[in-house]
Enzyme design. Structure first.
Site, short mmCIF file in Angstrom:
data_model
loop_
_atom_site.label_atom_id
_atom_site.label_comp_id
_atom_site.label_asym_id
_atom_site.label_seq_id
_atom_site.Cartn_x
_atom_site.Cartn_y
_atom_site.Cartn_z
N CYS A 6 56.27 27.13 -14.91
CA CYS A 6 55.36 26.67 -13.86
C CYS A 6 54.81 27.89 -13.09
CB CYS A 6 56.10 25.75 -12.89
SG CYS A 6 55.17 25.33 -11.42
N ASN A 12 64.30 17.54 -7.83
CA ASN A 12 63.28 17.01 -6.91
C ASN A 12 63.38 15.49 -6.79
OD1 ASN A 12 60.80 15.74 -8.61
ND2 ASN A 12 61.71 17.41 -9.77
N CYS A 16 53.83 16.65 -11.96
CA CYS A 16 53.16 17.59 -11.08
C CYS A 16 52.28 18.51 -11.93
CB CYS A 16 54.18 18.42 -10.31
SG CYS A 16 55.17 19.51 -11.36
N GLU A 30 66.02 26.78 -12.75
CA GLU A 30 65.00 27.51 -12.02
C GLU A 30 65.63 28.60 -11.16
OE1 GLU A 30 62.07 26.87 -8.22
OE2 GLU A 30 62.15 25.22 -9.67
N HIS A 37 70.96 25.13 -11.04
CA HIS A 37 69.67 24.71 -11.59
C HIS A 37 69.05 25.85 -12.38
CE1 HIS A 37 65.56 23.16 -11.79
NE2 HIS A 37 66.06 21.97 -11.48
#
Length: 679
Positions: free
Chosen positions: A98, A230, A13, A128, A126
């Site tokens: 990101c 994801n 991505c 993130e 996670h």
């Protein structure tokens, strides 16, 4: 004609591509580079980075690196406190977070700074999500499903969210259908929830595309890391519409050859952290499988028929042949229509095992089927459950012989912890963990520990253990070994454990020794707290030892650290030095040359002319320049002169600087305070 289609959105991505370019540009300089955690969840790519000098380490390891070392905040982001600590440590931080993740950090920081509660929809473990939580100013809850959030908000603990209202965000790779479902449920319960749609647009597009592909495909192959959130979401979505496989690399396709050949329309998609080179390799491998099967007739009709009739049953012991080994799982040929999948966590609890070293393709392996998935044509296997049954005898034997075993703390449960030892679960009550009552048992989670089995239920295969008793036994053994080898004069690097008015207790490992106050200083005995502090590491030696009473007397003073010896080795008559005035007497001022060694500046040497009161010239604490004019090594006395360094114009005509002088003229004055400079 068979068709293999690659999803248009498959692969890196924007955020990952940006981070990869930043990293590779930095790595091109040829200097070591460290990422805080793995940059992305893709083992192949991480390995390629290591070959370029880019290594993944923990934040704790990073903080031990030298100042100026280059470290990278990975794509998922890192906690705010970690970023601050890295910067404060003087490290050169490259922020590869990101932009979509950083946007969430800003939202949370702005809208919860006043204490407003925060709801995060995502995986609580996670990285993130851990980073997002660090920017919250109020209470935070993380839910991976809408139902989990509803259950929390309806509980007493979640009442504050309903009263104050709350901010709600989602992990960038969270499932869009699940996010919409969560919003719908929350809107029925509350009117004061503030939603922010933070799912990455690329993620949303990827999920929509995989659903569309699954509708028209016989098989969807999802490529990406086992730990990639994801990628897992893509596999889950595809599996709701058609058969789906989740693989990390092309080598894992071999066990599915027959299934691939049976499909006419195959789609390939990939997670955001999968390089396109791996996607291409998967496509080419599938094309080769189809071509080779068509050319060689890999399986005859009779062979396929025989496989379809062979059946397996949950819980039975079966022997299969290993057909593929990956870092995350083993594929086992069971001689049936099902492909056997043996995951890492059903093989061992040891996170450090390399499956490729332990197992080889072609080896036989005994396993137990635990779950069938006819839609995918796979059966999930367990070796650990089989080993658990075999290893129960070790637990029984250890209990009868009072032996010490080792295991890893896998869970913190109500009333204690659960240890896995050779794939056998052993419960340890909180009172037997060795953890103080006011501390959390979480400090043990994931740690390897020693324990004793104190109770077993052979019929139910239940065992109770004690870490505390094992620690006690190991400590007793260590103490006995220490006293068996300890000798007078033996040197140690010890740690100050506690201080008293009469000395210091020094930890030497399994035992403590005591250094008396007279051993702590070469000068007059002082309060030990003025010399040492708890936690200091010092060099000591055994002066005396009493094995029967388990007592050790320690020495700290040595000729090497004798201040007088240090002075004599480094100073001589005629040296100009800076000293600090430490006391004033009627006949002069004493000044510290080095800690533990003072010299006398007599009244006749304080100024151009003799003074009657030293206080008229200097004060305690003053730092002054002096010359050493005499050293009496026998009596350990030193004469200093400030006057010898004054300019000639201040001294007047006829003054002659004396390079050496006898202390004899001052003996009468200094005799009364000889102890001030003695030793």
């Amino acid at each position: 004609m068979k068709k293999i289609e690659i999803a248009k959105s498959a692969g890196f991505c924007f955020g990952v591509d940006r981070a990869a370019k930043l990293i590779e540009a930095e790595a091109a300089e040829g200097k070591p580079l460290y990422t805080i955690g793995e940059l992305i969840h893709n083992k192949s790519y991480i390995k390629s980075l290591e070959e370029k000098g880019v290594f993944a380490i923990s934040a704790e390891e990073a903080l031990k690196l030298p100042e100026g070392t280059r470290v990278v905040a990975r794509t998922h982001g890192i906690p705010r406190q970690t970023m601050e600590a890295l910067t404060a440590a003087g490290l050169s931080v490259l922020d590869a977070t990101c932009p979509f993740v950083k946007k969430i950090h800003g939202i949370v920081s702005e809208h919860t700074s006043n204490g407003t509660p925060l709801v995060i929809m995502g995986d609580p473990k996670h990285p993130e999500v851990e980073g997002i939580r660090s920017f919250a100013g109020g209470q935070t809850v993380v839910a991976s499903k809408a139902e989990e959030l509803t259950e929390f908000l309806n509980s007493g603990e979640g009442a504050i969210f309903g009263e104050k209202g709350f901010v709600m965000v989602a992990q960038t790779t969270f499932s869009m259908p699940e996010w919409k479902k969560s919003q719908k449920i929350i809107k029925k319960l509350y009117t004061n929830a503030n939603f922010f749609d933070t799912i990455c647009s690329v993620t949303e597009k990827r999920q929509e595309e995989v659903l569309a592909l699954a509708e028209k495909s016989d098989l969807v192959v999802v490529v990406g890391g086992r730990n990639s959130s994801n990628t897992a979401k893509l596999w889950e979505l595809a599996a709701t519409r058609t058969r789906a496989l989740h693989i990390e690399r092309a080598a894992e396709l071999a066990p599915y050859s027959a299934d691939i050949c049976a499909c006419n329309n195959i789609a390939i998609t990939a997670g955001a952290s999968t390089p396109f080179s791996i996607i291409q390799e998967v496509r080419e491998t599938m094309a080769d499988i189809i071509k080779n099967t068509e050319d060689n007739g890999e399986l005859s009709f009779q062979e396929m028929l025989d496989q379809s009739f062979k059946t397996l049953h949950t819980g039975e012991r079966v022997v299969g042949v290993i057909s593929a080994v990956t870092p995350a799982e083993i594929h086992v040929d069971l001689g049936t229509k099902h492909t056997g999948i043996l995951p890492y966590d059903e093989i061992t609890d040891d996170s450090g095992v390399d499956l490729n070293e332990m197992f080889k393709v072609g080896d036989e392996i005994e396993v137990v089927p635990v779950k069938f998935n006819d839609a995918e044509g796979v059966v999930h296997l367990s070796k650990k459950r089989l080993d658990s049954s075999k290893n129960w005898g070790t637990i029984v034997e250890a209990e009868s012989e009072h032996a010490i075993l080792e295991g890893t703390v896998k869970e913190v449960v109500k009333g204690g912890v659960v240890i896995s030892s050779n794939n056998v679960r052993v419960f340890v009550p909180a009172s037997q963990t060795g953890v103080p009552k006011d501390e959390s048992l979480d400090v043990l989670k994931g740690k390897k520990v020693s324990f004793k089995v104190i109770e077993i239920n052979d019929q139910r295969k239940r065992a109770v253990g004690s870490i505390r008793l094992a620690q006690r036994s190991e400590h007793k053994k260590a103490v006995e070994e220490f006293y068996a080898t300890a000798e007078v004069g033996q040197k140690f690097t010890g740690t100050v454990r506690s201080l008293t008015s009469f000395g210091a207790f020094i930890n030497l490992g399994p035992v403590d020794g005591m250094a008396h106050i007279t051993e702590l200083s070469w000068g007059r005995p002082k309060n030990p707290a003025d010399i040492l502090k708890v936690g200091d590491k010092i060099e000591v030696y055994i002066k005396a030892i009493n094995v029967e009473k388990k007592r050790i007397s320690l020495g700290y003073k040595t000729e090497e650290n004798n201040p007088w010896n240090i002075f004599v080795a480094n100073y001589k008559v005629g040296d100009d030095i800076k000293v600090k005035v430490v006391s004033l007497m009627a006949f002069g001022a004493f000044a510290e040359i080095i800690p533990g060694v003072d010299g006398l500046i007599h009244n006749s040497q304080l100024a151009a002319k003799p003074v009657s009161a030293p206080a008229s010239v200097v004060a305690v604490g003053d730092e002054v320049e002096v010359k050493i004019i005499a050293i009496d090594e026998e009596r350990k006395r030193i004469s200093l002169s400030r006057r010898a360094l004054l300019p000639a114009e201040e001294l007047g005509e006829g003054f002659e600087i004396v390079e050496e002088a006898s202390i004899g003229a001052e003996e009468a004055a200094t005799e009364a305070i000889a102890e001030e400079t003695a030793e």
